[in-house]
Design a protein around this motif. Structure first.
Motif, PDB file in Angstrom:
ATOM      1  N   GLU A  60       0.820  -1.218   0.000  1.00 37.82           N
ATOM      2  CA  GLU A  60       0.000   0.000   0.000  1.00 37.82           C
ATOM      3  C   GLU A  60       0.855   1.270   0.000  1.00 37.82           C
ATOM      4  O   GLU A  60       0.343   2.359   0.172  1.00 37.82           O
ATOM      5  N   VAL A  62       2.884   3.370  -2.431  1.00 37.48           N
ATOM      6  CA  VAL A  62       3.077   3.522  -3.874  1.00 37.48           C
ATOM      7  C   VAL A  62       4.080   4.649  -4.103  1.00 37.48           C
ATOM      8  O   VAL A  62       3.856   5.792  -3.698  1.00 37.48           O
ATOM      9  N   HIS A  69      -0.576   0.193  -7.261  1.00 37.38           N
ATOM     10  CA  HIS A  69      -1.190  -0.700  -6.265  1.00 37.38           C
ATOM     11  C   HIS A  69      -1.881  -1.842  -6.992  1.00 37.38           C
ATOM     12  O   HIS A  69      -2.396  -1.659  -8.102  1.00 37.38           O
TER      13      HIS A  69
END
Length: 193
Positions: A60, A62, A69
């Motif tokens: 999670e 990025v 994701h």
């Protein structure tokens, strides 16, 4: 006309823009003239957070090393190594309809790559901003100019997109951290090697 936000201001994103689905988050900055001789490489990132304010897993997070994701909800459009030129330096695309149910907030951050080695901090950066654009219309919805409040910080939480009663809102945060990306990762519950 975009809404120009002040630090700490919160604004509805989807309520005033029904049907809003795809947004582009643009981040930009300039480097002041008195720099250290080394290039400034600023990096934008998105932390997808659960109710507890932490990333459920490292997927999670990025950033330039993990551009998309797994849900397809958040896509980083790539690293800009110098920040030269006008407009956005880095862009992150968000599909609001694909954000997983366990994600209640997305924090957008900017860090200075190798800041310790290069002796750089956000006191040497100016004209920093974040803006949100409706990708369907190209219209700029929100803009937040960070101002020159930083001196020794090497990481900044620029703003957050968050879920509130089924709508998405944006919060202009503009808070600085020392310790660069590692400090941010720690704050959001990601272990850094």
């Amino acid at each position: 006309m975009p809404i120009n936000l002040a630090k700490g201001q919160k604004v509805d994103l989807t309520k005033g823009n029904p049907g809003l689905k795809n947004i582009m988050v643009g981040l930009g900055w300039d480097v002041n003239a008195y720099d250290s001789g080394a290039d400034f490489d600023l990096d934008a990132a998105a932390f997808m957070l659960g109710e507890n304010g932490k990333c459920p897993t490292e997927k999670e997070f990025v950033f330039y090393g993990n551009l998309e994701h797994v849900s397809g909800a958040v896509k980083h459009m790539g690293d800009n190594l110098t920040g030269e030129g006008e407009g956005d330096d880095e862009q992150i695309e968000i599909d609001l309809t694909k954000i997983p149910a366990n994600i209640s907030k997305i924090a957008f951050t900017v860090t200075i790559y190798d800041s310790d080695v290069r002796g750089q901090n956000f006191g040497q950066v100016s004209n920093s901003f974040i803006r949100i654009v409706d990708e369907a219309t190209g219209k700029e919805l929100i803009r937040y100019d960070l101002g020159e409040d930083f001196s020794i910080e090497t990481a900044v939480v620029v703003g957050e997109l968050y879920r509130n009663n089924g709508e998405w809102k944006f919060n202009a945060i503009g808070s600085g951290f020392q310790g660069g990306l590692a400090a941010l990762c720690g704050h959001y519950g990601i272990e850094v090697a």
